[in-house]
Design a protein around this motif. Structure first.
Motif, PDB file in Angstrom:
ATOM      1  N   ASN A   1       0.819  -1.215   0.000  1.00  0.00           N
ATOM      2  CA  ASN A   1       0.000   0.000   0.000  1.00  0.00           C
ATOM      3  C   ASN A   1       0.856   1.269   0.000  1.00  0.00           C
ATOM      4  O   ASN A   1       0.607   2.209  -0.760  1.00  0.00           O
ATOM      5  N   GLY A   2       1.871   1.282   0.872  1.00  0.00           N
ATOM      6  CA  GLY A   2       2.725   2.450   0.982  1.00  0.00           C
ATOM      7  C   GLY A   2       3.508   2.719  -0.293  1.00  0.00           C
ATOM      8  O   GLY A   2       3.619   3.870  -0.741  1.00  0.00           O
ATOM      9  N   ARG A   3       4.053   1.659  -0.881  1.00  0.00           N
ATOM     10  CA  ARG A   3       4.830   1.828  -2.116  1.00  0.00           C
ATOM     11  C   ARG A   3       3.938   2.256  -3.283  1.00  0.00           C
ATOM     12  O   ARG A   3       4.357   3.029  -4.146  1.00  0.00           O
ATOM     13  N   TRP A   4       2.704   1.751  -3.294  1.00  0.00           N
ATOM     14  CA  TRP A   4       1.747   2.146  -4.328  1.00  0.00           C
ATOM     15  C   TRP A   4       1.514   3.659  -4.265  1.00  0.00           C
ATOM     16  O   TRP A   4       1.521   4.348  -5.296  1.00  0.00           O
TER      17      TRP A   4
ATOM     18  N   ILE B   1      -1.263   6.891   3.388  1.00  0.00           N
ATOM     19  CA  ILE B   1      -2.651   6.604   3.729  1.00  0.00           C
ATOM     20  C   ILE B   1      -3.514   6.417   2.491  1.00  0.00           C
ATOM     21  O   ILE B   1      -4.476   5.650   2.495  1.00  0.00           O
ATOM     22  N   PHE B   2      -3.158   7.098   1.384  1.00  0.00           N
ATOM     23  CA  PHE B   2      -3.930   6.925   0.156  1.00  0.00           C
ATOM     24  C   PHE B   2      -3.788   5.498  -0.369  1.00  0.00           C
ATOM     25  O   PHE B   2      -4.703   4.957  -0.984  1.00  0.00           O
ATOM     26  N   GLY B   3      -2.645   4.897  -0.122  1.00  0.00           N
ATOM     27  CA  GLY B   3      -2.460   3.497  -0.498  1.00  0.00           C
ATOM     28  C   GLY B   3      -3.347   2.588   0.320  1.00  0.00           C
ATOM     29  O   GLY B   3      -3.965   1.655  -0.209  1.00  0.00           O
ATOM     30  N   HIS B   4      -3.439   2.862   1.621  1.00  0.00           N
ATOM     31  CA  HIS B   4      -4.304   2.054   2.485  1.00  0.00           C
ATOM     32  C   HIS B   4      -5.765   2.202   2.075  1.00  0.00           C
ATOM     33  O   HIS B   4      -6.513   1.215   2.040  1.00  0.00           O
ATOM     34  N   GLU B   5      -6.168   3.422   1.759  1.00  0.00           N
ATOM     35  CA  GLU B   5      -7.555   3.657   1.356  1.00  0.00           C
ATOM     36  C   GLU B   5      -7.887   2.922   0.061  1.00  0.00           C
ATOM     37  O   GLU B   5      -8.953   2.317  -0.070  1.00  0.00           O
ATOM     38  N   ASN B   6      -6.978   2.956  -0.891  1.00  0.00           N
ATOM     39  CA  ASN B   6      -7.209   2.259  -2.162  1.00  0.00           C
ATOM     40  C   ASN B   6      -7.092   0.749  -2.001  1.00  0.00           C
ATOM     41  O   ASN B   6      -7.649  -0.006  -2.799  1.00  0.00           O
TER      42      ASN B   6
ATOM     43  N   THR C   1       1.532 -10.128  -1.799  1.00  0.00           N
ATOM     44  CA  THR C   1       1.684  -9.168  -2.883  1.00  0.00           C
ATOM     45  C   THR C   1       2.927  -8.310  -2.680  1.00  0.00           C
ATOM     46  O   THR C   1       3.573  -8.377  -1.633  1.00  0.00           O
ATOM     47  N   SER C   2       3.283  -7.541  -3.699  1.00  0.00           N
ATOM     48  CA  SER C   2       4.345  -6.518  -3.691  1.00  0.00           C
ATOM     49  C   SER C   2       5.748  -7.043  -3.960  1.00  0.00           C
ATOM     50  O   SER C   2       6.696  -6.282  -3.962  1.00  0.00           O
ATOM     51  N   GLY C   3       5.899  -8.334  -4.187  1.00  0.00           N
ATOM     52  CA  GLY C   3       7.206  -8.876  -4.535  1.00  0.00           C
ATOM     53  C   GLY C   3       8.052  -9.325  -3.358  1.00  0.00           C
ATOM     54  O   GLY C   3       9.081  -9.982  -3.546  1.00  0.00           O
ATOM     55  N   GLU C   4       7.663  -8.986  -2.141  1.00  0.00           N
ATOM     56  CA  GLU C   4       8.405  -9.461  -0.963  1.00  0.00           C
ATOM     57  C   GLU C   4       8.167 -10.954  -0.803  1.00  0.00           C
ATOM     58  O   GLU C   4       7.066 -11.443  -1.036  1.00  0.00           O
ATOM     59  N   GLN C   5       9.207 -11.680  -0.392  1.00  0.00           N
ATOM     60  CA  GLN C   5       9.101 -13.138  -0.298  1.00  0.00           C
ATOM     61  C   GLN C   5       9.464 -13.608   1.103  1.00  0.00           C
ATOM     62  O   GLN C   5      10.517 -14.197   1.336  1.00  0.00           O
ATOM     63  N   ARG C   6       8.592 -13.312   2.031  1.00  0.00           N
ATOM     64  CA  ARG C   6       8.751 -13.770   3.411  1.00  0.00           C
ATOM     65  C   ARG C   6       7.376 -13.865   4.060  1.00  0.00           C
ATOM     66  O   ARG C   6       6.402 -13.326   3.555  1.00  0.00           O
ATOM     67  N   ILE C   7       7.320 -14.529   5.216  1.00  0.00           N
ATOM     68  CA  ILE C   7       6.051 -14.781   5.898  1.00  0.00           C
ATOM     69  C   ILE C   7       5.713 -13.679   6.899  1.00  0.00           C
ATOM     70  O   ILE C   7       4.541 -13.455   7.219  1.00  0.00           O
TER      71      ILE C   7
ATOM     72  N   GLU D   1       4.403  -9.704  -7.859  1.00  0.00           N
ATOM     73  CA  GLU D   1       4.944  -8.347  -7.852  1.00  0.00           C
ATOM     74  C   GLU D   1       3.840  -7.296  -7.744  1.00  0.00           C
ATOM     75  O   GLU D   1       4.115  -6.122  -7.461  1.00  0.00           O
ATOM     76  N   VAL D   2       2.601  -7.686  -7.966  1.00  0.00           N
ATOM     77  CA  VAL D   2       1.486  -6.740  -7.935  1.00  0.00           C
ATOM     78  C   VAL D   2       1.361  -6.112  -6.545  1.00  0.00           C
ATOM     79  O   VAL D   2       1.365  -6.821  -5.539  1.00  0.00           O
ATOM     80  N   LEU D   3       1.277  -4.797  -6.483  1.00  0.00           N
ATOM     81  CA  LEU D   3       1.060  -4.110  -5.214  1.00  0.00           C
ATOM     82  C   LEU D   3      -0.406  -4.276  -4.806  1.00  0.00           C
ATOM     83  O   LEU D   3      -1.297  -4.303  -5.656  1.00  0.00           O
ATOM     84  N   TRP D   4      -0.670  -4.377  -3.517  1.00  0.00           N
ATOM     85  CA  TRP D   4      -2.001  -4.738  -3.057  1.00  0.00           C
ATOM     86  C   TRP D   4      -3.131  -3.873  -3.632  1.00  0.00           C
ATOM     87  O   TRP D   4      -4.161  -4.409  -4.066  1.00  0.00           O
ATOM     88  N   PRO D   5      -3.026  -2.540  -3.704  1.00  0.00           N
ATOM     89  CA  PRO D   5      -4.144  -1.766  -4.253  1.00  0.00           C
ATOM     90  C   PRO D   5      -4.476  -2.115  -5.706  1.00  0.00           C
ATOM     91  O   PRO D   5      -5.589  -1.842  -6.163  1.00  0.00           O
TER      92      PRO D   5
END
Length: 246
Positions: A23-26, A35-40, A190-196, A213-217
């Motif tokens: 969300n933040g990177r988006w 916060i706009f990332g969280h909202e979307n 999502t977002s390309g990170e590969q950890r739990i 790699e898709v960002l959550w929003p």
């Protein structure tokens, strides 16, 4: 790509868990505040929940807020809590329409009073729904969950309610936050990170992992279908050989 033509509804995970990341990177990519990332991101939540219900997935767990997230800037945490309340109010009709039962796991006593009250209210209003169980992991950390289970079991041993020799996987599972849920079959991050990231460590012991790699929003139904198709192409052996499984 029309993924629905290759998605087999007879071979879906019973329990899908999603680490909603990016969300933040988006927002940063678009020159906006986090916060706009969280909202979307709430749009992706709505579409994913409704898609899973339509497909017949019985259990969906979303990693909404971790114990570590309390360390984020106060303004962001406060905004996330307000967003939780507004989302619960807004999405209640959708939950009822789709017969989705809301559940939560985590140390929800740490939530602000208003957020916790609204959460419990929606849980109460949807408790009779049977199509799918949607679990929000809020103020959740798997290590904290396991520590809590160990303490409860130790107390029963100390009070002679349980023998040490009787401690088993099922006993431990019965003392976890997820005692009413089946083990996870598929984890999507999502977002390309590969950890739990301290999420359902006990419950994902034999889960399939899918990273995108898709960002959550930006996560949509087609992305969900691609993850499910990947899951269906895998052979789940649970420690057995391929020959034994076949």
């Amino acid at each position: 790509m029309d993924t629905t033509t290759t998605l087999h509804t007879g071979n879906l995970p019973q329990h899908l868990a999603i680490i909603m990341d990016g969300n933040g990177r988006w927002a940063k990519k678009k020159g906006m505040l986090r916060i706009f990332g969280h909202e979307n991101g709430t749009k992706a939540v709505r579409e994913t929940v409704e898609s899973c219900a339509r497909l017949g997935i019985g259990y969906l767990t979303l990693y909404a807020f971790s114990t570590e997230n309390w360390n984020r800037p106060k303004m962001e945490v406060d905004t996330l809590m307000n967003l939780l309340v507004s989302s619960l109010e807004k999405e209640l009709p959708t939950l009822q329409k789709n017969s989705i039962k809301l559940n939560t796991i985590g140390n929800t006593a740490m939530l602000p009073d208003g957020a916790r009250k609204k959460l419990l209210d929606v849980i109460e209003q949807t408790k009779g729904n049977t199509r799918m169980t949607l679990t929000l992991a809020l103020s959740y950390g798997s290590r904290e969950e396991i520590i809590s289970a160990v303490k409860k079991i130790s107390e029963k041993v100390q009070n002679n309610q349980l023998n040490i020799a009787d401690i088993s996987e099922s006993v431990i599972g019965a003392h976890l936050y997820t005692h009413d849920l089946p083990d996870v079959d598929l984890v999507i991050r999502t977002s390309g990170e590969q950890r739990i990231s301290n999420f359902l460590l006990w419950q994902v012991a034999y889960a399939e992992l899918y990273f995108t790699e898709v960002l959550w929003p930006d996560f949509r139904e087609k992305d969900l279908h691609e993850a499910l198709i990947s899951y269906q192409k895998r052979e789940r052996r649970f420690g057995k050989t391929s020959e034994q499984v076949k």
